[in-house]
Design a protein around this motif. Structure first.
Motif, mmCIF file in Angstrom:
data_model
loop_
_atom_site.group_PDB
_atom_site.id
_atom_site.type_symbol
_atom_site.label_atom_id
_atom_site.label_comp_id
_atom_site.label_asym_id
_atom_site.label_seq_id
_atom_site.Cartn_x
_atom_site.Cartn_y
_atom_site.Cartn_z
ATOM 1 N N VAL A 56 0.527 -1.247 -0.066
ATOM 2 C CA VAL A 56 -0.059 0.063 0.109
ATOM 3 C C VAL A 56 0.994 1.159 0.129
ATOM 4 O O VAL A 56 0.532 2.136 -0.764
ATOM 5 N N ALA A 57 1.915 1.180 0.576
ATOM 6 C CA ALA A 57 2.950 2.365 0.906
ATOM 7 C C ALA A 57 3.526 2.740 -0.700
ATOM 8 O O ALA A 57 3.404 3.900 -0.974
ATOM 9 N N VAL A 58 3.802 1.653 -1.149
ATOM 10 C CA VAL A 58 4.513 2.082 -2.498
ATOM 11 C C VAL A 58 3.553 2.499 -3.538
ATOM 12 O O VAL A 58 3.516 3.399 -4.409
ATOM 13 N N VAL A 59 2.152 1.762 -3.375
ATOM 14 C CA VAL A 59 1.039 2.260 -4.539
ATOM 15 C C VAL A 59 0.747 3.637 -4.407
ATOM 16 O O VAL A 59 0.530 4.336 -5.203
ATOM 17 N N VAL A 60 0.756 4.232 -2.992
ATOM 18 C CA VAL A 60 0.228 5.311 -2.645
ATOM 19 C C VAL A 60 1.505 6.493 -2.964
ATOM 20 O O VAL A 60 1.218 7.517 -3.499
ATOM 21 N N ALA A 61 2.664 5.914 -2.755
ATOM 22 C CA ALA A 61 3.607 6.822 -2.946
ATOM 23 C C ALA A 61 4.040 7.276 -4.535
ATOM 24 O O ALA A 61 4.418 8.084 -5.161
ATOM 25 N N VAL A 62 3.546 6.219 -5.443
ATOM 26 C CA VAL A 62 3.953 6.350 -6.776
ATOM 27 C C VAL A 62 2.958 7.019 -7.605
ATOM 28 O O VAL A 62 3.088 7.474 -8.657
ATOM 29 N N THR A 63 1.693 7.345 -6.947
ATOM 30 C CA THR A 63 0.605 7.917 -7.432
ATOM 31 C C THR A 63 0.900 9.466 -7.730
ATOM 32 O O THR A 63 0.604 9.887 -8.816
ATOM 33 N N PRO A 64 1.671 10.111 -6.962
ATOM 34 C CA PRO A 64 1.918 11.728 -7.456
ATOM 35 C C PRO A 64 3.007 11.623 -8.644
ATOM 36 O O PRO A 64 3.218 12.676 -9.116
ATOM 37 N N LEU A 65 3.590 10.766 -9.101
ATOM 38 C CA LEU A 65 4.514 10.639 -10.159
ATOM 39 C C LEU A 65 3.940 10.914 -11.518
ATOM 40 O O LEU A 65 4.427 11.130 -12.463
ATOM 41 N N TYR A 66 2.645 10.571 -11.812
ATOM 42 C CA TYR A 66 1.778 10.808 -12.921
ATOM 43 C C TYR A 66 0.911 11.861 -12.822
ATOM 44 O O TYR A 66 0.203 11.775 -11.795
ATOM 45 N N PRO A 67 0.626 12.543 -13.891
ATOM 46 C CA PRO A 67 -0.208 13.807 -13.456
ATOM 47 C C PRO A 67 -1.800 13.489 -13.760
ATOM 48 O O PRO A 67 -2.249 12.311 -14.481
ATOM 49 N N VAL A 68 -2.880 13.819 -13.094
ATOM 50 C CA VAL A 68 -4.066 13.936 -13.377
ATOM 51 C C VAL A 68 -4.672 14.413 -14.770
ATOM 52 O O VAL A 68 -5.416 13.612 -15.499
#
Length: 192
Positions: A56-68
């Protein structure tokens, strides 16, 4: 004040505020259940909650690396400058979410190696797959848990053979790759 106004759209466009809240909640859950084991439906053995927190930590952490907003984000003033900084924030978010679950637990070494391997995979998945990096991390994390439930724990054995210094080097290399390449851009011809 002007710097804050210039950064606010970039922070919102990458969901840093939401991801920080989720990372803090994940860290709290990890801390409260750091010695707990759970039974997953597809595994015969119980697994420590730390492994689930790592995924879960890695899934949450990589989220800001791609734009909405894939069309709008490249036009933001500081977008190219922040592309170098964003992977560092990702490592910080992931560490903030995972570290509390490993505090004071003597058997957390292998789980921390599992977390670092997933973090490296997540950073590379951003470069290759972009917005589908979360799926890569989930699939890899649960596959590693499934394979590790086999006799001899092959994943844990392999992860234990790699020194923490090498994991640190691997994270640094993937940070550089993610900082230079960033998430893949959609081509303009694919919309036609």
């Amino acid at each position: 004040m002007d710097l804050r106004l210039g950064l606010r759209p970039a922070l919102k466009a990458h969901r840093w505020d939401t991801c920080l809240v989720v990372a803090l909640a994940t860290g709290l859950v990890g801390f409260l259940s750091r010695a707990t084991f759970v039974q997953l439906p597809f595994l015969q053995e119980t697994v420590p909650v730390r492994l689930l927190v790592a995924v879960v930590a890695v899934v949450v952490a990589v989220t800001p690396l791609y734009p909405v907003f894939t069309e709008l984000t490249p036009s933001l003033v500081r977008e190219r400058t922040l592309q170098w900084v964003r992977p560092l924030g990702t490592v910080g978010l992931a560490s903030l979410a995972y570290a509390p679950s490993a505090v004071g637990v003597s058997a957390a070494g292998t789980d921390t190696s599992f977390f670092l391997a997933l973090l490296c995979a997540g950073l590379l998945a951003i470069v290759v797959t972009g917005h589908l990096a979360w799926a890569v991390v989930l699939a890899l994390g649960f596959t590693m848990m499934l394979v590790d439930s086999a006799p001899g724990a092959p994943v844990a054995t392999a992860l234990d053979r790699v020194a923490f210094g090498l994991w640190g080097c691997a994270v640094l290399i993937t940070l550089l790759v993610a900082g230079v390449r960033g998430a893949p851009r959609r081509s303009r011809t694919s919309d036609a």
